[in-house]
Design a protein around this motif. Structure first.
Motif, PDB file in Angstrom:
ATOM      1  N   ASN A   1       1.431   0.582  13.584  1.00 45.71           N
ATOM      2  CA  ASN A   1       1.965   2.223  13.582  1.00 45.71           C
ATOM      3  C   ASN A   1       2.224   2.308  12.138  1.00 45.71           C
ATOM      4  O   ASN A   1       2.547   3.385  11.653  1.00 45.71           O
ATOM      5  N   ILE A   2       2.456   1.027  11.401  1.00 47.83           N
ATOM      6  CA  ILE A   2       2.387   1.423   9.733  1.00 47.83           C
ATOM      7  C   ILE A   2       1.334   2.465   9.576  1.00 47.83           C
ATOM      8  O   ILE A   2       1.746   3.373   8.788  1.00 47.83           O
ATOM      9  N   ILE A   3       0.868   1.470   9.559  1.00 52.05           N
ATOM     10  CA  ILE A   3      -0.947   2.188   9.105  1.00 52.05           C
ATOM     11  C   ILE A   3      -1.117   3.246  10.070  1.00 52.05           C
ATOM     12  O   ILE A   3      -1.580   4.181   8.821  1.00 52.05           O
ATOM     13  N   TYR A   4      -0.673   2.626  11.275  1.00 49.78           N
ATOM     14  CA  TYR A   4      -1.350   4.625  11.732  1.00 49.78           C
ATOM     15  C   TYR A   4      -0.725   5.645  11.567  1.00 49.78           C
ATOM     16  O   TYR A   4      -1.416   6.901  11.291  1.00 49.78           O
ATOM     17  N   ASN A   5       0.695   5.477  11.351  1.00 49.77           N
ATOM     18  CA  ASN A   5       1.250   7.000  10.483  1.00 49.77           C
ATOM     19  C   ASN A   5       0.933   6.856   9.679  1.00 49.77           C
ATOM     20  O   ASN A   5       0.824   8.262   9.121  1.00 49.77           O
ATOM     21  N   ALA A   6       0.707   5.869   8.607  1.00 48.50           N
ATOM     22  CA  ALA A   6       0.220   6.573   7.129  1.00 48.50           C
ATOM     23  C   ALA A   6      -1.167   7.485   7.656  1.00 48.50           C
ATOM     24  O   ALA A   6      -1.848   8.033   6.555  1.00 48.50           O
ATOM     25  N   THR A   7      -1.798   6.352   8.062  1.00 50.33           N
ATOM     26  CA  THR A   7      -3.028   7.090   7.756  1.00 50.33           C
ATOM     27  C   THR A   7      -4.244   7.140   9.239  1.00 50.33           C
ATOM     28  O   THR A   7      -5.654   8.208   9.086  1.00 50.33           O
ATOM     29  N   SER A   8      -3.680   7.420  10.993  1.00 54.15           N
ATOM     30  CA  SER A   8      -4.139   7.900  11.626  1.00 54.15           C
ATOM     31  C   SER A   8      -5.591   6.467  11.885  1.00 54.15           C
ATOM     32  O   SER A   8      -6.446   6.797  12.961  1.00 54.15           O
ATOM     33  N   ILE A   9      -5.886   5.779  10.997  1.00 52.97           N
ATOM     34  CA  ILE A   9      -6.441   4.240  11.197  1.00 52.97           C
ATOM     35  C   ILE A   9      -5.690   3.154  12.585  1.00 52.97           C
ATOM     36  O   ILE A   9      -4.567   2.848  11.972  1.00 52.97           O
ATOM     37  N   ILE A  10      -6.545   2.862  12.785  1.00 56.98           N
ATOM     38  CA  ILE A  10      -6.351   1.537  13.965  1.00 56.98           C
ATOM     39  C   ILE A  10      -7.021   0.162  12.872  1.00 56.98           C
ATOM     40  O   ILE A  10      -7.621   0.465  13.020  1.00 56.98           O
TER      41      ILE A  10
ATOM     42  N   ILE B   1      12.557  -4.330  13.261  1.00 56.16           N
ATOM     43  CA  ILE B   1      12.526  -2.438  14.166  1.00 56.16           C
ATOM     44  C   ILE B   1      13.680  -2.202  13.328  1.00 56.16           C
ATOM     45  O   ILE B   1      13.511  -0.290  12.842  1.00 56.16           O
ATOM     46  N   ILE B   2      14.619  -2.321  12.975  1.00 59.24           N
ATOM     47  CA  ILE B   2      15.977  -1.275  12.584  1.00 59.24           C
ATOM     48  C   ILE B   2      15.196  -1.203  11.236  1.00 59.24           C
ATOM     49  O   ILE B   2      15.229   0.335  10.628  1.00 59.24           O
ATOM     50  N   LEU B   3      14.249  -2.074  10.575  1.00 59.16           N
ATOM     51  CA  LEU B   3      13.926  -1.491   8.728  1.00 59.16           C
ATOM     52  C   LEU B   3      13.174  -0.115   9.123  1.00 59.16           C
ATOM     53  O   LEU B   3      13.288   0.896   8.298  1.00 59.16           O
ATOM     54  N   MET B   4      12.350  -1.012  10.436  1.00 61.30           N
ATOM     55  CA  MET B   4      11.186   0.608  10.434  1.00 61.30           C
ATOM     56  C   MET B   4      11.613   1.712  10.943  1.00 61.30           C
ATOM     57  O   MET B   4      11.423   2.590  10.488  1.00 61.30           O
ATOM     58  N   TYR B   5      12.236   2.083  11.530  1.00 68.31           N
ATOM     59  CA  TYR B   5      13.457   3.140  12.074  1.00 68.31           C
ATOM     60  C   TYR B   5      14.245   3.538  10.944  1.00 68.31           C
ATOM     61  O   TYR B   5      13.540   5.028  10.846  1.00 68.31           O
ATOM     62  N   LEU B   6      14.739   3.340  10.534  1.00 72.37           N
ATOM     63  CA  LEU B   6      15.543   3.721   9.130  1.00 72.37           C
ATOM     64  C   LEU B   6      14.213   4.066   7.659  1.00 72.37           C
ATOM     65  O   LEU B   6      14.791   5.217   7.299  1.00 72.37           O
TER      66      LEU B   6
ATOM     67  N   PHE C   1      11.034   5.156   7.841  1.00 68.91           N
ATOM     68  CA  PHE C   1       9.940   5.678   8.902  1.00 68.91           C
ATOM     69  C   PHE C   1      10.943   7.729   8.877  1.00 68.91           C
ATOM     70  O   PHE C   1      10.363   9.165   8.655  1.00 68.91           O
ATOM     71  N   ASN C   2      12.412   7.299   9.645  1.00 69.26           N
ATOM     72  CA  ASN C   2      13.381   8.228   9.862  1.00 69.26           C
ATOM     73  C   ASN C   2      14.235   8.762   8.338  1.00 69.26           C
ATOM     74  O   ASN C   2      14.611   9.923   8.821  1.00 69.26           O
ATOM     75  N   LYS C   3      14.416   7.980   7.579  1.00 65.74           N
ATOM     76  CA  LYS C   3      15.237   8.615   6.830  1.00 65.74           C
ATOM     77  C   LYS C   3      15.557   8.060   5.469  1.00 65.74           C
ATOM     78  O   LYS C   3      15.839   8.742   4.299  1.00 65.74           O
TER      79      LYS C   3
ATOM     80  N   MET D   1       4.864   9.388   4.180  1.00 60.23           N
ATOM     81  CA  MET D   1       3.453   8.298   4.639  1.00 60.23           C
ATOM     82  C   MET D   1       3.782   9.796   6.008  1.00 60.23           C
ATOM     83  O   MET D   1       2.472   9.381   6.394  1.00 60.23           O
ATOM     84  N   LYS D   2       4.487   9.507   6.511  1.00 67.60           N
ATOM     85  CA  LYS D   2       3.856  10.148   7.734  1.00 67.60           C
ATOM     86  C   LYS D   2       3.218  11.305   8.101  1.00 67.60           C
ATOM     87  O   LYS D   2       2.552  11.393   8.630  1.00 67.60           O
ATOM     88  N   ALA D   3       3.963  12.452   7.524  1.00 60.70           N
ATOM     89  CA  ALA D   3       3.009  13.672   6.414  1.00 60.70           C
ATOM     90  C   ALA D   3       1.926  13.266   5.980  1.00 60.70           C
ATOM     91  O   ALA D   3       0.755  14.365   6.545  1.00 60.70           O
TER      92      ALA D   3
END
Lengths: 294, 239
Positions: free
Chosen positions: A26-35, A152-157, A159-161, A168-170
């Motif tokens: 998900n980290i890579i997908y969220n930034a690049t759409s690459i699997i 999980i918590i760190l990732m959530y924070l 990407f969302n905070k 990266m999501k953008a």
């Protein structure tokens, strides 16, 4: 009851690893759409490097772990620099094929360095397994689950905070739009590969004392982690974590009650069912998927 | 000194020339329009200025500085912002996140407080965005999305705001609102480079305008003079 619990606990352990691999996707997908299908190799590299530093070179535990995570991150960085960035025409399918190639190369290098034998090292804490209603849960399993939860918590924070996470999501939604708002897309892609490699390494380090680790464990981990990510709806961290645990537990129950040879089919069957009936994933929202460009 | 100077710019898409030796220059604090038929090369021009499309030959200067080789994500720091055709919002992020990302390049230098202040200024301009700040951008109406796209570009506090067809797909009332905002921004000494299908409305509010025809500069002049030009009237203003 105790047998069931035993299967459940081992399912939770392996599920936590799938969840971490799914998060890495998900980290890579969220930034690049690459699997990135070399995601499983990051887990293997993390575990094997931890063995190298802590058992072979006898470095202290924390330093070994830190080095293993950093080195794996470096490999993620090199992967992006050498195989992703130089590609002129960023065709999504082509990029995914490249990640498969990288996975094969990494496996070759790992076999060259570590051979075909499985490796392990001592659990993080010594002590007897904990007895819960007649089933035993290893202390290391608690570590694995704890570390997964923390990630999980760190990732959530992240990407969302944080602005960096949102930027990266953008990039994944619309790289051109990201560029015109001043986001350095190439740098975001690089950071995503490093982060995802480090995430894989953490999973590998935590799980190796329980499952052992050998050079060719990567592809299966990648497939299962990918199933977890698909199940949760690609790009959704929490979804992939729940997906990972569900696959881990179902696998363990299948191995216990049906046949151990059937366990690997579980994840794939689940993935097919989900792709047929709910392509956005169980937790994925269809509107969000529709809003994505890819 | 001219704010922007484009010299001999040629751009091709796979053998087809989209812009041919184009020469354009305009002054600071003006509203400048580019008008022309579909395929005349208007959007290509903005995308080339933004370095999203590579130029085959020619040079672009902004405030006397050559910007032809500066990467897209760095141009915003020089004071150039683009509101792209089709808005290109981060459709799955909230209105507020879209705005904040508009100031992404300045986050470190400005700090959170200043970025929030800038967002407040955008909210003053478009109060509806404040009401909807926690809504996912992709679920806004067309007009609101256009406001957000403009707002996001304003977050960089640009010297030159480039807008690619801001009125596309909007109801006449909303178009008027958007044009009023553009005039208001210009009155606060922001330079505007506008591409518009609605040539009459664009020329009315423009200080200066360029007419493109198949990638070539066909005509130029003040907005008022082009409005009265018989040839332009026939070709672009419906007779």
């Amino acid at each position: 009851m105790s047998v069931f619990l035993q299967f459940l606990f081992s399912g939770l352990t392996i599920g936590a690893v799938y969840a971490m691999v799914g998060l890495g996707f998900n980290i890579i997908y969220n930034a690049t759409s690459i699997i990135n299908l070399a995601q499983g190799e990051f887990v293997v590299i993390g575990g094997l490097l931890m063995w190298l530093f802590s058992e072979s070179m006898k470095l202290p535990f924390l330093i070994s772990a830190l080095l293993a995570i950093l080195f794996t991150g470096l490999i993620g960085l090199l992967m992006e620099r050498l195989t992703i960035r130089p590609v002129k025409k960023k065709d999504l399918l082509l990029m995914i094929m490249i990640t498969i190639a990288v996975s094969i190369v990494l496996r070759g290098l790992l076999m060259f360095k570590f051979g075909k034998d499985p490796y392990t090292y001592n659990p993080f804490t010594e002590g007897d397994p904990i007895n819960i209603y007649g089933a035993y849960i290893q202390q290391q399993t608690l570590w694995v689950i704890g570390i997964t939860s923390l990630c999980i918590i760190l990732m959530y924070l992240f990407f969302n905070k944080t602005m960096l996470g949102k930027a990266m999501k953008a990039c994944a939604v619309d790289p051109t739009a990201a560029r015109i708002t001043g986001i350095n897309v190439e740098r975001m892609v690089m950071i995503s590969f490093v982060m995802s490699a480090m995430m894989g390494a953490v999973a590998g380090i935590a799980v190796t004392p329980i499952t052992l680790m050998e050079y060719d464990r990567g592809p299966m981990l990648a497939v299962k982690g990918f199933c977890a990510a698909i199940m949760g709806g690609l790009g959704r961290g929490r979804g992939s974590v729940i997906g990972g645990f569900i696959i881990g537990i179902l696998e363990s129950l299948t191995a216990g009650y049906i046949h151990s040879g059937a366990k690997d089919a579980v994840a794939l069957i689940i993935m097919l069912i989900i792709l047929f009936f709910r392509p956005a994933g169980i937790f994925g929202s269809k509107t969000i998927i529709d809003l994505r460009r890819f | 000194m001219m704010l922007m100077e484009i010299k001999d710019l040629t751009v091709s898409y796979g053998g087809i020339k989209a812009l041919r030796s184009l020469n354009i220059a305009f002054e600071e604090k003006s509203i400048v329009s580019i008008i022309g038929a579909n395929g005349a090369g208007k959007s290509t021009l903005l995308n080339t200025i933004m370095n999203l499309v590579p130029a085959e030959s020619g040079e672009i200067f902004f405030q006397g500085k050559r910007i032809s080789d500066i990467k897209s994500h760095e141009l915003i720091k020089l004071g150039i912002s683009l509101v792209p055709e089709g808005r290109m919002l981060f459709s799955h992020l909230t209105v507020r996140d879209n705005l904040h990302l508009g100031a992404y390049a300045f986050f470190r230098t400005l700090g959170k407080k200043e970025v929030r202040k800038r967002a407040e200024r955008v909210y003053e301009l478009f109060p509806i965005l404040k009401e909807r700040r926690d809504q996912i951008a992709g679920t806004l109406s067309g007009g609101q999305q256009q406001m957000l796209a403009i707002g996001r570009a304003l977050m960089a506090d640009p010297r030159l705001l480039m807008l690619d067809e801001p009125s596309m797909g909007l109801a006449p009332m909303l178009v008027k609102d958007i044009f009023n905002v553009i005039k208001h921004l210009n009155s606060q000494s922001m330079s505007i480079l506008l591409i518009e299908q609605n040539a009459r409305a664009a020329l009315k509010m423009s200080h200066y305008a360029f007419v493109l025809e198949s990638g070539r500069l066909a005509s130029q002049g003040t907005g008022a003079s082009l409005l009265n030009d018989e040839k332009i009237k026939k070709a672009y203003l419906g007779g």
